[in-house]
Design a protein around this motif. Structure first.
Motif, short mmCIF file in Angstrom:
data_model
loop_
_atom_site.label_atom_id
_atom_site.label_comp_id
_atom_site.label_asym_id
_atom_site.label_seq_id
_atom_site.Cartn_x
_atom_site.Cartn_y
_atom_site.Cartn_z
N MET A 139 0.94 -1.31 -0.05
CA MET A 139 0.15 0.02 -0.13
C MET A 139 0.87 1.21 0.08
O MET A 139 1.64 1.61 1.09
N GLU A 196 0.10 8.38 -0.30
CA GLU A 196 -0.14 9.37 -1.52
C GLU A 196 -0.15 10.68 -1.02
O GLU A 196 -1.23 10.80 -0.34
N ARG A 213 -1.81 13.89 -2.29
CA ARG A 213 -2.23 14.30 -3.40
C ARG A 213 -1.89 15.70 -3.66
O ARG A 213 -1.43 16.38 -2.91
N ILE A 223 -2.30 20.48 -0.68
CA ILE A 223 -1.65 20.38 0.93
C ILE A 223 -2.49 19.38 1.61
O ILE A 223 -3.37 19.64 2.06
N GLU A 256 -2.53 17.71 5.50
CA GLU A 256 -2.36 18.06 6.65
C GLU A 256 -2.00 16.77 7.63
O GLU A 256 -2.83 15.92 7.78
N GLN A 276 -5.26 1.15 7.96
CA GLN A 276 -5.91 1.93 6.89
C GLN A 276 -7.27 2.24 7.50
O GLN A 276 -8.17 1.57 6.94
N MET A 306 -10.62 3.49 7.59
CA MET A 306 -11.86 3.90 6.59
C MET A 306 -12.80 4.94 7.24
O MET A 306 -13.92 4.53 7.62
N LEU A 333 -13.63 10.18 -3.13
CA LEU A 333 -12.54 11.27 -2.98
C LEU A 333 -12.60 12.26 -4.12
O LEU A 333 -12.04 13.39 -3.83
N GLN A 354 -8.22 1.17 -0.25
CA GLN A 354 -8.27 1.98 1.10
C GLN A 354 -7.01 3.20 0.89
O GLN A 354 -5.97 2.99 1.18
N PRO A 355 -7.74 4.14 0.20
CA PRO A 355 -6.75 5.42 -0.04
C PRO A 355 -6.15 5.82 1.24
O PRO A 355 -6.81 6.10 2.19
N MET A 356 -4.75 6.03 1.29
CA MET A 356 -4.33 6.75 2.50
C MET A 356 -4.13 8.36 2.26
O MET A 356 -3.14 8.80 1.69
N THR A 357 -5.06 8.99 2.32
CA THR A 357 -5.10 10.36 2.19
C THR A 357 -5.43 11.21 3.50
O THR A 357 -6.48 11.15 3.95
N PRO A 358 -4.28 12.02 3.92
CA PRO A 358 -4.21 12.73 5.14
C PRO A 358 -5.28 14.00 4.66
O PRO A 358 -5.93 14.23 3.41
N THR A 359 -6.09 14.76 5.48
CA THR A 359 -7.10 15.64 5.31
C THR A 359 -6.52 16.74 4.32
O THR A 359 -5.20 17.35 4.77
N ASN A 360 -7.24 17.22 3.51
CA ASN A 360 -6.91 18.23 2.53
C ASN A 360 -7.83 19.45 3.13
O ASN A 360 -9.23 19.18 2.71
#
Lengths: 184, 184
Positions: free
Chosen positions: A1, A4, A6, A9, A11, A123, A125, B60, B123-129
């Protein structure tokens, strides 16, 4: 995994260290390259300057965002089993090697971030929660108020309380109560 | 991997159907029980009333949030391989059986949500934007403006543009441009 960052920015809570570890919320900027803009007077920047290391911690706990924005964490909040400074609360983290590109402003520096290692422990959800976002916005205004004492920022920070109350859980409410303590 | 609706409100895109599928952003509320508060005049509510089915899509793409807030999606946006109405763009979803508990207000109804099935595709690992959050806030104000034509909501919606520009990627910018089209 893969982790990413994106475009835009993301946080996170940055951890760095010198003699002792430090934690503070920052934004990881992805505009073709990864970088952060750090206040030169921050612990984060002075640590990065010393050893070129920064860890981006992915954390769900809003209380930790508020706390690290205003105070130093005790070492017990950090993992002891890692060479890099990593928060116990992180469900994932990315360690970066940093290179400083001084920006032509007095107060801030651009720090380029080169990923060295990434670790995913779990991870979660979790769809977007407006209260968590509102807390991040309120914390940003609150740190400005703390620094500049301009009541405009106090008003802006407090404006987010209604979203936190409407959309948050117990932990978001606790985080906002803590935030208000830093505002008196 | 379990899907967790944390305490408070989680922002998702709800899909329902009657003759044709429908999609609209809603909040899934977890206050000991799971429920949603739906406008009685919405397609979402009339579909739920008919067949007691609602799917919470985890998405997303900010453009889809804005679009589904204001217009009907073409059927090509929905998966054809599922009995339940599910968005192609969903990286995970939860299907609910619904029971309506009429609320003592004229316009809105409380709908209790009982999970039937959950599917996790990635399961995207994306912190808060902050831009994504700002878009959700702006969309909420924009739908109020669209409905009530009170310029207060227009101003509130447009106030989020600076965060979207500062913190967003191309997709968040596109979503905000689309939002502005619905405001003229």
């Amino acid at each position: 995994m893969d982790i990413e960052f994106r475009e835009g920015i993301s946080e996170v809570i940055a951890t760095t260290r010198n003699d002792r570890p430090n934690a503070a919320p920052i934004g990881i900027i992805n505009r073709k390259i990864l970088y952060a803009v750090l206040y030169k007077e921050s612990h984060t920047f002075s640590n990065v300057k010393k050893n070129s290391q920064l860890v981006a911690n992915f954390v769900l706990d809003p209380v930790l965002y508020v706390r690290t924005a205003f105070e130093d964490l005790d070492v017990s909040f950090f993992r002891q089993d890692r060479d890099a400074p990593v928060l116990q609360a992180a469900y994932a983290w990315v360690e970066f090697k940093c290179s400083i590109a001084e920006k032509p402003t007095r107060n801030r520096a651009v720090v380029h971030l080169h990923p060295v290692k990434s670790v995913v422990l779990s991870q979660p959800m979790t769809p977007t929660n407006r209260a968590f976002c509102a807390l991040i916005e309120a914390t940003i205004h609150a740190t400005r108020y703390h620094k500049l004492k301009d009541s405009k920022y106090l008003e802006l920070a407090l404006r987010y309380e209604s979203i936190v109350r409407k959309c948050g859980g117990a932990r978001e409410l606790e985080a906002f109560q803590l935030l208000k303590k830093y505002l008196v």
